[in-house]
Design a protein around this motif. Structure first.
Motif, PDB file in Angstrom:
ATOM      1  N   GLU A   1      50.302 -53.444 -60.015  1.00 57.11           N
ATOM      2  CA  GLU A   1      51.413 -53.627 -59.185  1.00 57.11           C
ATOM      3  C   GLU A   1      52.808 -53.721 -60.457  1.00 57.11           C
ATOM      4  O   GLU A   1      54.034 -52.860 -60.153  1.00 57.11           O
ATOM      5  N   GLU A   2      52.506 -54.336 -61.466  1.00 53.28           N
ATOM      6  CA  GLU A   2      53.370 -54.158 -62.589  1.00 53.28           C
ATOM      7  C   GLU A   2      53.641 -52.875 -63.177  1.00 53.28           C
ATOM      8  O   GLU A   2      54.842 -52.300 -63.358  1.00 53.28           O
ATOM      9  N   GLU A   3      52.740 -52.095 -63.256  1.00 48.29           N
ATOM     10  CA  GLU A   3      52.731 -50.662 -63.775  1.00 48.29           C
ATOM     11  C   GLU A   3      53.593 -49.939 -62.709  1.00 48.29           C
ATOM     12  O   GLU A   3      54.086 -48.776 -63.064  1.00 48.29           O
ATOM     13  N   ILE A   4      53.267 -49.949 -61.583  1.00 49.96           N
ATOM     14  CA  ILE A   4      54.077 -49.046 -60.603  1.00 49.96           C
ATOM     15  C   ILE A   4      55.502 -49.479 -60.266  1.00 49.96           C
ATOM     16  O   ILE A   4      56.105 -48.662 -60.329  1.00 49.96           O
ATOM     17  N   SER A   5      55.679 -50.953 -60.502  1.00 46.47           N
ATOM     18  CA  SER A   5      56.922 -51.221 -60.635  1.00 46.47           C
ATOM     19  C   SER A   5      58.031 -50.614 -61.654  1.00 46.47           C
ATOM     20  O   SER A   5      58.918 -50.196 -61.600  1.00 46.47           O
ATOM     21  N   THR A   6      57.322 -50.714 -62.938  1.00 47.62           N
ATOM     22  CA  THR A   6      58.002 -50.077 -64.029  1.00 47.62           C
ATOM     23  C   THR A   6      58.003 -48.558 -63.776  1.00 47.62           C
ATOM     24  O   THR A   6      59.255 -48.108 -64.176  1.00 47.62           O
ATOM     25  N   ALA A   7      57.063 -47.701 -63.227  1.00 45.48           N
ATOM     26  CA  ALA A   7      57.391 -46.465 -62.951  1.00 45.48           C
ATOM     27  C   ALA A   7      58.511 -46.301 -61.917  1.00 45.48           C
ATOM     28  O   ALA A   7      59.149 -45.050 -62.221  1.00 45.48           O
ATOM     29  N   LEU A   8      58.593 -47.096 -61.242  1.00 47.80           N
ATOM     30  CA  LEU A   8      59.587 -46.728 -59.935  1.00 47.80           C
ATOM     31  C   LEU A   8      60.999 -46.851 -60.659  1.00 47.80           C
ATOM     32  O   LEU A   8      62.029 -46.573 -60.188  1.00 47.80           O
ATOM     33  N   VAL A   9      61.310 -47.502 -61.827  1.00 50.47           N
ATOM     34  CA  VAL A   9      62.338 -47.492 -62.352  1.00 50.47           C
ATOM     35  C   VAL A   9      62.989 -46.178 -62.669  1.00 50.47           C
ATOM     36  O   VAL A   9      64.133 -45.959 -62.385  1.00 50.47           O
TER      37      VAL A   9
ATOM     38  N   GLY B   1      44.542 -45.194 -54.582  1.00 48.82           N
ATOM     39  CA  GLY B   1      45.563 -45.926 -54.609  1.00 48.82           C
ATOM     40  C   GLY B   1      46.688 -45.065 -55.398  1.00 48.82           C
ATOM     41  O   GLY B   1      46.462 -43.868 -55.568  1.00 48.82           O
ATOM     42  N   VAL B   2      47.551 -45.586 -56.112  1.00 49.41           N
ATOM     43  CA  VAL B   2      48.478 -44.997 -57.023  1.00 49.41           C
ATOM     44  C   VAL B   2      47.993 -45.024 -58.688  1.00 49.41           C
ATOM     45  O   VAL B   2      47.669 -45.905 -58.992  1.00 49.41           O
ATOM     46  N   THR B   3      48.038 -43.871 -59.148  1.00 48.16           N
ATOM     47  CA  THR B   3      47.141 -43.560 -60.650  1.00 48.16           C
ATOM     48  C   THR B   3      48.451 -43.037 -61.306  1.00 48.16           C
ATOM     49  O   THR B   3      49.600 -42.530 -60.657  1.00 48.16           O
ATOM     50  N   GLU B   4      48.310 -42.844 -62.545  1.00 43.05           N
ATOM     51  CA  GLU B   4      49.313 -42.112 -63.325  1.00 43.05           C
ATOM     52  C   GLU B   4      49.628 -40.651 -62.852  1.00 43.05           C
ATOM     53  O   GLU B   4      50.746 -40.247 -62.972  1.00 43.05           O
TER      54      GLU B   4
ATOM     55  N   HIS C   1      57.068 -48.130 -53.512  1.00 43.60           N
ATOM     56  CA  HIS C   1      55.677 -48.691 -53.139  1.00 43.60           C
ATOM     57  C   HIS C   1      55.433 -49.161 -51.945  1.00 43.60           C
ATOM     58  O   HIS C   1      55.680 -50.129 -51.726  1.00 43.60           O
ATOM     59  N   ARG C   2      54.353 -48.391 -50.871  1.00 43.06           N
ATOM     60  CA  ARG C   2      54.128 -48.847 -49.550  1.00 43.06           C
ATOM     61  C   ARG C   2      52.895 -48.436 -49.375  1.00 43.06           C
ATOM     62  O   ARG C   2      52.694 -47.073 -49.545  1.00 43.06           O
TER      63      ARG C   2
ATOM     64  N   GLY D   1      49.895 -48.616 -50.355  1.00 43.12           N
ATOM     65  CA  GLY D   1      49.003 -47.852 -51.257  1.00 43.12           C
ATOM     66  C   GLY D   1      49.569 -46.594 -51.730  1.00 43.12           C
ATOM     67  O   GLY D   1      48.652 -45.935 -52.450  1.00 43.12           O
ATOM     68  N   ALA D   2      50.816 -46.272 -51.559  1.00 40.12           N
ATOM     69  CA  ALA D   2      51.271 -45.056 -51.986  1.00 40.12           C
ATOM     70  C   ALA D   2      52.639 -45.073 -52.665  1.00 40.12           C
ATOM     71  O   ALA D   2      53.390 -46.077 -51.997  1.00 40.12           O
ATOM     72  N   LEU D   3      53.069 -43.934 -53.307  1.00 41.16           N
ATOM     73  CA  LEU D   3      54.440 -43.762 -53.291  1.00 41.16           C
ATOM     74  C   LEU D   3      55.245 -43.052 -52.429  1.00 41.16           C
ATOM     75  O   LEU D   3      54.629 -42.047 -51.959  1.00 41.16           O
ATOM     76  N   ALA D   4      56.332 -43.455 -51.911  1.00 44.64           N
ATOM     77  CA  ALA D   4      56.775 -42.755 -50.822  1.00 44.64           C
ATOM     78  C   ALA D   4      58.192 -42.609 -51.091  1.00 44.64           C
ATOM     79  O   ALA D   4      58.942 -43.349 -51.652  1.00 44.64           O
ATOM     80  N   ARG D   5      58.781 -41.451 -50.293  1.00 44.09           N
ATOM     81  CA  ARG D   5      60.362 -40.908 -50.457  1.00 44.09           C
ATOM     82  C   ARG D   5      60.692 -40.277 -49.193  1.00 44.09           C
ATOM     83  O   ARG D   5      60.136 -39.364 -48.985  1.00 44.09           O
ATOM     84  N   PRO D   6      61.679 -40.645 -48.786  1.00 41.28           N
ATOM     85  CA  PRO D   6      62.290 -39.858 -47.698  1.00 41.28           C
ATOM     86  C   PRO D   6      62.968 -38.764 -48.283  1.00 41.28           C
ATOM     87  O   PRO D   6      63.771 -38.875 -49.482  1.00 41.28           O
ATOM     88  N   THR D   7      62.961 -37.591 -47.541  1.00 39.76           N
ATOM     89  CA  THR D   7      63.843 -36.445 -48.235  1.00 39.76           C
ATOM     90  C   THR D   7      64.442 -35.862 -47.203  1.00 39.76           C
ATOM     91  O   THR D   7      64.075 -34.926 -46.557  1.00 39.76           O
ATOM     92  N   PRO D   8      65.779 -36.051 -47.196  1.00 40.91           N
ATOM     93  CA  PRO D   8      66.658 -35.517 -46.196  1.00 40.91           C
ATOM     94  C   PRO D   8      66.752 -34.097 -46.487  1.00 40.91           C
ATOM     95  O   PRO D   8      67.041 -33.701 -47.633  1.00 40.91           O
ATOM     96  N   THR D   9      66.731 -33.118 -45.412  1.00 41.74           N
ATOM     97  CA  THR D   9      66.952 -31.493 -45.740  1.00 41.74           C
ATOM     98  C   THR D   9      67.144 -30.735 -44.297  1.00 41.74           C
ATOM     99  O   THR D   9      66.581 -31.275 -43.373  1.00 41.74           O
TER     100      THR D   9
END
Length: 101
Positions: A6-14, A72-75, A21-22, A24-32
């Motif tokens: 969780e700490e590594e994911i939080s650092t990456a999200l910066v 889950g989330v990897t590098e 992070h939700r 077990g994945a990284l997620a992003r809304p993408t308006p288009t």
């Protein structure tokens, strides 16, 4: 592949401001206005890692999720999210951005 803590994911999200992070994945809304074009652009920059990226249409755009299947989330997923982010920032250009270092 090692699943990130969780700490590594939080650092990456910066450095991935529009991602979260939700479930077990990284997620992003993408308006288009061009979901098919954006999906093609995302597919173009993530083709070397099949199965890591899921794209779901939503009103006004897409939701992009990145995770290692069954893990889950990897590098690798963080790197894919950064590539996707760069593509989105470029306006969905289908040119392949350089992977982050």
């Amino acid at each position: 592949m090692r699943v990130l803590s969780e700490e590594e994911i939080s650092t990456a999200l910066v450095s991935l401001a529009h991602w979260e992070h939700r479930a077990g994945a990284l997620a992003r809304p993408t308006p288009t206005d061009d979901p098919a074009g954006m999906r093609a652009a995302v597919d173009g920059v993530t083709a070397d890692e099949p199965g890591h990226v899921a794209v779901r249409p939503v009103p006004g755009g897409l939701v992009v999720r990145v995770a290692t299947p069954g893990e889950g989330v990897t590098e690798t997923d963080v790197e894919l999210a950064a590539r996707i982010e760069q593509t989105i920032e470029m306006g969905g250009s289908d040119s392949r951005p350089r992977p982050p270092r």
